[in-house]
Design an enzyme around this catalytic site. Structure first.
Site, short mmCIF file in Angstrom:
data_model
loop_
_atom_site.label_atom_id
_atom_site.label_comp_id
_atom_site.label_asym_id
_atom_site.label_seq_id
_atom_site.Cartn_x
_atom_site.Cartn_y
_atom_site.Cartn_z
N GLN A 137 0.83 -1.20 0.00
CA GLN A 137 0.00 0.00 0.00
C GLN A 137 0.87 1.25 0.00
O GLN A 137 0.36 2.36 -0.18
CB GLN A 137 -0.88 0.01 1.24
CG GLN A 137 -1.80 -1.19 1.37
CD GLN A 137 -2.45 -1.24 2.74
OE1 GLN A 137 -3.34 -0.46 3.05
NE2 GLN A 137 -2.01 -2.17 3.58
N ASP A 140 6.01 5.09 -1.44
CA ASP A 140 7.30 5.77 -1.30
C ASP A 140 8.43 5.14 -2.10
O ASP A 140 9.55 5.66 -2.11
CB ASP A 140 7.71 5.82 0.17
CG ASP A 140 7.55 4.46 0.86
OD1 ASP A 140 8.01 3.44 0.29
OD2 ASP A 140 6.95 4.42 1.95
N HIS A 155 -1.45 1.30 -4.49
CA HIS A 155 -1.84 2.70 -4.33
C HIS A 155 -0.97 3.64 -5.16
O HIS A 155 -1.05 4.86 -4.98
CB HIS A 155 -1.79 3.11 -2.85
CG HIS A 155 -2.86 2.46 -2.02
ND1 HIS A 155 -2.80 2.40 -0.64
CD2 HIS A 155 -4.00 1.83 -2.37
CE1 HIS A 155 -3.87 1.77 -0.19
NE2 HIS A 155 -4.61 1.40 -1.22
N CYS A 166 -3.15 13.03 -21.72
CA CYS A 166 -2.78 11.89 -22.56
C CYS A 166 -2.59 10.60 -21.78
O CYS A 166 -2.46 9.52 -22.37
CB CYS A 166 -1.51 12.20 -23.37
SG CYS A 166 0.02 12.21 -22.40
N GLY A 246 3.10 -4.39 8.98
CA GLY A 246 3.03 -2.95 9.19
C GLY A 246 1.80 -2.29 8.63
O GLY A 246 1.88 -1.17 8.12
N THR A 247 0.67 -2.95 8.73
CA THR A 247 -0.57 -2.33 8.24
C THR A 247 -1.65 -2.38 9.32
O THR A 247 -1.78 -3.37 10.04
CB THR A 247 -1.08 -3.02 6.95
OG1 THR A 247 -2.36 -2.48 6.61
CG2 THR A 247 -1.18 -4.53 7.10
N CYS A 290 8.61 -3.75 12.96
CA CYS A 290 8.82 -4.69 11.86
C CYS A 290 10.31 -4.89 11.56
O CYS A 290 10.73 -5.99 11.19
CB CYS A 290 8.11 -4.20 10.60
SG CYS A 290 6.33 -4.00 10.81
#
Length: 307
Positions: A137, A140, A155, A166, A246-247, A290
């Site tokens: 998600q 970066d 995302h 275009c 990590g979500t 994490c």
């Protein structure tokens, strides 16, 4: 059953949305997850196709701000209210200032131990004929910078732009992305809008286009890329181990990925600083940073063949 059908509809439509609603009775009976690392390591050693789902918590350990907590506001606006197609249509200058600020923060950050452990694991297992796929998600680009190759960015990517005219997608790692944004984007609550004229905002460099560029990220309320969602669906169907890393499991449709995989009877391990609304659906839960918990979980197992 109603909630299940609604959840499936959200996945099918691929609409990015945030919810603090805890879905009960999602897809299977829940069992309290355990934190037996040695047991997880045995499962890991036998897995041939591993899916790793990552969220903002991984990036936060590199110092990348999330949409929540102390960074929930930029100036006097909620971050989630700026990252919308309506906001970009009404005030493209303000939204570009916000994304210029975010891009600048991200470009100065480096992959952390969790990113590196995932990338090393993918490269190592590939030599053994095993596969690791990252479904992230995060926008970066730190997974790619860490060395991961097989990444599905649901995302989008902060370092990319998409032309409103275009449709051309281009990587723009330079900062500022255009001269008019230099020195802009300060987040303080009393900082006034720069009100940059739309013709001075980032523009397409394709011949005879010069259309307005937007960040190539999925705004809240927008539909996720159907091609990426199709690939995600395939990965969820074939994996034999899943890690959710990590979500917070409150942003949909990604919050449903782990439970959907668990519903097939596939072991799912959650790595997070705190339990989440979906923890009860998973086999394992490892609490902590994490960058601390993930490296030993993904380290070479004694049964691995050295090539």
């Amino acid at each position: 059953m109603t909630m299940l059908l609604q959840s499936r509809a959200v996945f099918t439509l691929g609409i990015r949305m945030c919810s603090t609603h805890v879905t009960k009775g999602l897809l299977k009976d829940t069992v309290r997850p355990n934190s037996d690392l040695s047991e997880f390591r045995e499962v890991f050693s036998k897995a041939k196709h591993i899916v790793i789902i990552t969220g903002a918590g991984v990036s936060a350990e590199s110092g990348v701000p999330t949409f929540r907590g102390v960074h929930e506001k930029w100036r006097k606006w909620m971050s989630q209210d700026l990252a919308t197609p309506e906001a970009f249509s009404r005030t493209p200058s303000r939204v570009w200032e916000f994304y210029h600020y975010r891009r600048g923060l991200t470009l100065n950050k480096k992959p952390n131990a969790a990113h590196l452990a995932i990338a090393e694991c993918e490269a190592r297992l590939k030599k053994q004929g095993r596969e690791v796929v990252v479904i992230t998600q995060c926008t970066d680009d730190l997974h790619r910078r860490a060395g991961s190759k097989h990444i599905l960015q649901i995302h989008g990517n902060l370092m990319e732009t998409r032309c409103m005219s275009c449709g051309d997608v281009t990587v723009h790692a330079r900062n500022p992305i255009c001269a008019a944004l230099k020195g802009k984007g300060a987040p303080g609550p009393d900082v006034p809008d720069a009100n940059i004229p739309v013709d001075k905002l980032p523009r397409c460099e394709e011949t005879d286009c010069h259309g307005l560029l937007r960040p190539n990220t999925v705004f809240f309320g927008e539909t996720l890329d159907s091609h990426i969602l199709t690939k995600v669906e395939k990965e969820m169907e074939v994996c034999d181990l899943c890690l959710v890393v990590g979500t917070s499991s409150i942003v949909y449709p990604a919050a449903m990925f782990g439970p959907r995989i668990a519903s097939r009877g596939v072991p799912v391990a959650e790595f997070n600083t705190n339990p989440t609304p979906k923890s009860e659906y998973f086999t394992y839960h490892f609490q902590g940073q994490c960058g601390t918990t993930l490296p030993p979980a993904l380290a070479p197992h004694e049964s691995e063949v050295t090539h």
